[in-house]
Design a protein around this motif. Structure first.
Motif, PDB file in Angstrom:
ATOM      1  N   ILE A 182      32.243  28.848  52.019  1.00  0.00           N
ATOM      2  CA  ILE A 182      32.668  28.274  50.730  1.00  0.00           C
ATOM      3  C   ILE A 182      32.071  29.033  49.655  1.00  0.00           C
ATOM      4  CG2 ILE A 182      32.763  26.452  48.948  1.00  0.00           C
ATOM      5  CD1 ILE A 182      32.965  24.545  51.445  1.00  0.00           C
ATOM      6  N   LEU A 183      30.763  29.389  49.709  1.00  0.00           N
ATOM      7  CA  LEU A 183      30.059  30.184  48.608  1.00  0.00           C
ATOM      8  C   LEU A 183      30.240  31.525  48.510  1.00  0.00           C
ATOM      9  CD1 LEU A 183      26.558  28.354  48.907  1.00  0.00           C
ATOM     10  CD2 LEU A 183      28.437  27.945  47.417  1.00  0.00           C
ATOM     11  N   ARG A 184      30.966  32.230  49.847  1.00  0.00           N
ATOM     12  CA  ARG A 184      30.949  33.396  49.767  1.00  0.00           C
ATOM     13  C   ARG A 184      32.426  33.692  48.948  1.00  0.00           C
ATOM     14  NH1 ARG A 184      29.975  36.297  55.539  1.00  0.00           N
ATOM     15  NH2 ARG A 184      30.510  37.865  54.683  1.00  0.00           N
ATOM     16  N   THR A 185      33.278  32.810  48.855  1.00  0.00           N
ATOM     17  CA  THR A 185      34.584  32.959  48.020  1.00  0.00           C
ATOM     18  C   THR A 185      34.163  32.970  46.659  1.00  0.00           C
ATOM     19  OG1 THR A 185      35.003  30.636  47.994  1.00  0.00           O
ATOM     20  CG2 THR A 185      35.848  31.815  49.775  1.00  0.00           C
ATOM     21  N   ILE A 245      30.650  14.469  42.674  1.00  0.00           N
ATOM     22  CA  ILE A 245      29.980  15.563  41.587  1.00  0.00           C
ATOM     23  C   ILE A 245      29.928  17.087  42.370  1.00  0.00           C
ATOM     24  CG2 ILE A 245      28.412  16.280  39.953  1.00  0.00           C
ATOM     25  CD1 ILE A 245      27.716  13.510  39.310  1.00  0.00           C
ATOM     26  N   GLY A 246      29.147  17.021  43.433  1.00  0.00           N
ATOM     27  CA  GLY A 246      28.742  18.165  44.228  1.00  0.00           C
ATOM     28  C   GLY A 246      30.061  18.642  44.661  1.00  0.00           C
ATOM     29  N   PHE A 247      30.878  17.941  45.519  1.00  0.00           N
ATOM     30  CA  PHE A 247      32.346  18.659  45.822  1.00  0.00           C
ATOM     31  C   PHE A 247      32.803  19.139  44.754  1.00  0.00           C
ATOM     32  CE2 PHE A 247      31.471  15.842  49.825  1.00  0.00           C
ATOM     33  CZ  PHE A 247      30.929  16.664  50.355  1.00  0.00           C
ATOM     34  N   THR A 248      33.289  18.456  43.589  1.00  0.00           N
ATOM     35  CA  THR A 248      33.959  19.035  42.438  1.00  0.00           C
ATOM     36  C   THR A 248      33.251  19.923  41.991  1.00  0.00           C
ATOM     37  OG1 THR A 248      34.556  16.552  41.949  1.00  0.00           O
ATOM     38  CG2 THR A 248      34.934  18.109  40.260  1.00  0.00           C
ATOM     39  N   GLY A 265      34.312  26.690  41.357  1.00  0.00           N
ATOM     40  CA  GLY A 265      34.112  28.153  41.359  1.00  0.00           C
ATOM     41  C   GLY A 265      33.145  28.803  40.609  1.00  0.00           C
ATOM     42  N   SER A 266      32.237  28.117  39.899  1.00  0.00           N
ATOM     43  CA  SER A 266      31.160  28.848  38.984  1.00  0.00           C
ATOM     44  C   SER A 266      30.096  29.134  40.006  1.00  0.00           C
ATOM     45  CB  SER A 266      30.634  27.643  37.959  1.00  0.00           C
ATOM     46  OG  SER A 266      29.526  28.121  37.270  1.00  0.00           O
ATOM     47  N   MET A 267      29.673  30.200  40.158  1.00  0.00           N
ATOM     48  CA  MET A 267      28.816  30.947  40.892  1.00  0.00           C
ATOM     49  C   MET A 267      27.191  30.494  40.342  1.00  0.00           C
ATOM     50  SD  MET A 267      27.820  34.992  42.087  1.00  0.00           S
ATOM     51  CE  MET A 267      26.596  35.276  43.029  1.00  0.00           C
ATOM     52  N   ALA A 268      27.272  30.491  38.909  1.00  0.00           N
ATOM     53  CA  ALA A 268      25.965  30.160  38.402  1.00  0.00           C
ATOM     54  C   ALA A 268      25.256  28.757  38.656  1.00  0.00           C
ATOM     55  CB  ALA A 268      26.057  30.417  36.802  1.00  0.00           C
ATOM     56  N   LEU A 269      26.301  27.930  38.703  1.00  0.00           N
ATOM     57  CA  LEU A 269      26.002  26.573  39.002  1.00  0.00           C
ATOM     58  C   LEU A 269      25.849  25.999  40.418  1.00  0.00           C
ATOM     59  CD1 LEU A 269      28.138  24.739  36.176  1.00  0.00           C
ATOM     60  CD2 LEU A 269      25.703  25.251  36.098  1.00  0.00           C
ATOM     61  N   VAL A 270      26.031  26.989  41.239  1.00  0.00           N
ATOM     62  CA  VAL A 270      25.924  26.704  42.810  1.00  0.00           C
ATOM     63  C   VAL A 270      24.659  25.837  42.909  1.00  0.00           C
ATOM     64  CG1 VAL A 270      25.751  27.599  45.133  1.00  0.00           C
ATOM     65  CG2 VAL A 270      27.699  28.014  43.466  1.00  0.00           C
ATOM     66  N   PRO A 271      23.396  26.378  42.654  1.00  0.00           N
ATOM     67  CA  PRO A 271      22.217  25.778  42.939  1.00  0.00           C
ATOM     68  C   PRO A 271      22.050  24.345  42.374  1.00  0.00           C
ATOM     69  CG  PRO A 271      21.731  27.995  41.942  1.00  0.00           C
ATOM     70  CD  PRO A 271      23.487  27.544  41.775  1.00  0.00           C
TER      71      PRO A 271
END
Length: 416
Positions: free
Chosen positions: A244-247, A296-299, A304-310
């Motif tokens: 998922i994160l690679r996308t 919240i995590g799944f939403t 698709g925000s890469m910066a907020l993934v952590p």
């Protein structure tokens, strides 16, 4: 003389409780590392044995299936020979499985893996009963300590197995077997528990009581759904979160670190939540908070925000740790004694790990059908809503026995 005898008795009692405490911790330390260590080495195993990706995937799926199949029967075995003996035999089976699966050959690999799964299933089910029976005034702390050590060693299995395999001629076989040292130590520390008099066994304490039919209890089914939902969410994330994160722009290494961050966030939560839960008259707020964090995590992953993934990784880790710890607490605080706690644990973990085994596959199918991650993430949000509903019922004050008059009619169960 009487005073000296009393002092010796107190010293022996203190020593026995410390041995039991250390034994529970060490048994807990063996409940994830045999699986997480394989996951880290699966590429080496696949290349060495020349097996397909599908066959390699079975190495991690077989233990989950074993959990589902054996969990309902573990309390029955314990009721016949005692919880202490059942756990000791499970440790022997675990050592055997770890040795067998490292012998060259696909057949040995799968056979040993099944043994490992069956052994861990027994520990998963019975440890909550042991805690309920032996530490009735410290259930929260003991559940937290047990869960923390289980997750710490699980993380160590993921992180250290590959470096260990590169030391000398260790290879993947040696890296798997080295974790068996912890199992042997756990067995040696557990042996004094086998000297307990039969009258001290949970079997003798509860067989005279009226038996509650867990399969007709709304609370038992709610706890089961809560356990199943959080298991599905966690194991699905472990399986698919890197993809998922690679996308959204992460490379394989970066995605792996985000999964690591999620698991790090999980560890302190598994200790804190049981301690808090034990002090509350009901755990509805904690259950709702767990489900909301999952949503919240799944939403957030959908955004698709890469910066907020952590941030999403940390929230999902907290949710996973909270969900697991609350499940363990529900097994004890919603039951009247150690035997009933083990039976509820067996029922909930059987269904829970069956869902955990099916969840990643189903999410993979949804991904293939939709050619994206939107539908799988929507599915996981729906599962989070199920966790929310089940958690509200599971978190209400009282035990299964207190509400036995509100059991689901027998003909409903027969129809199902």
């Amino acid at each position: 003389m009487t005073k000296q005898a009393g002092t010796l008795t107190d010293q022996n009692s203190t020593k026995a409780r410390w041995l039991l405490l250390i034994g529970v911790i060490l048994v807990g330390a063996n409940l994830r590392v045999p699986i997480t260590s394989v996951g880290a080495l699966i590429t080496f195993i696949r290349e060495d044995l020349g097996i397909s990706n599908a066959s390699a995937g079975m190495i991690t799926t077989l233990p989950l299936i074993a959990f589902a199949l054996l969990s309902p029967f573990a309390p029955r075995i314990a009721n016949k020979i005692g919880m202490e003996w059942t756990i000791a035999l499970s440790l022997v089976l675990l050592i055997t499985g770890m040795i067998v699966r490292s012998i060259a050959g696909i057949g040995y690999l799968f056979t040993g893996t099944i043994f490992v799964g069956l052994a861990i299933a027994i520990g998963n089910v019975l440890i909550p009963g042991i805690i309920k029976m032996s530490f009735p005034l410290k259930i929260g702390i003991m559940t937290g300590v047990y869960a923390v050590f289980m997750n710490i060693f699980g993380a160590l299995g993921s992180g250290l197995s590959v470096p260990i395999s590169s030391v000398g001629n260790m290879g993947w076989q040696g890296a798997l077997n080295i974790w068996g040292i912890i199992t042997i130590i756990a067995l040696l520390i557990w042996l004094p528990q086998l000297r307990k008099h039969p009258d001290e066994s949970p079997k003798a304490n509860v067989e005279k009581d009226k038996k509650t039919n867990l399969w007709r209890s709304p609370i038992a089914w709610s706890v089961t759904l809560f356990m199943g939902g959080q298991s599905l969410a966690f194991y699905t994330l472990i399986t698919w979160m890197p993809d998922i994160l690679r996308t959204v722009g992460y490379n394989a290494g970066g995605a792996g670190w985000m999964v690591f961050l999620m698991q790090v966030a999980l560890i302190p939560t598994t200790f804190v939540i049981p301690v808090i839960a034990e002090k509350m008259s009901n755990q509805i707020g904690l259950a709702v908070g767990t489900a909301v964090l999952f949503i919240i995590g799944f939403t957030g992953l959908m955004s698709g925000s890469m910066a907020l993934v952590p941030v999403w990784a940390i929230l999902l880790g907290i949710a996973g740790g909270s969900g697991f710890s609350l499940s363990m607490m529900f097994f004890t605080i919603r039951t009247k004694d150690g035997k009933e706690a083990a039976e509820l644990s067996g029922m909930a973990q059987s269904f829970g790990y069956l869902l955990a085994a099916v969840g990643p596959v189903l999410v993979g199918v949804l991904h293939d059908r939709s050619n994206g991650w939107l539908m799988p993430l929507i599915f996981l949000i729906i599962i989070s809503v199920v966790i929310l509903a089940a958690g509200i019922v599971s978190g209400k004050e009282g035990t299964i026995s207190d509400q036995s008059n509100k059991q689901i009619p027998k003909d409903w169960i027969e129809e199902v």
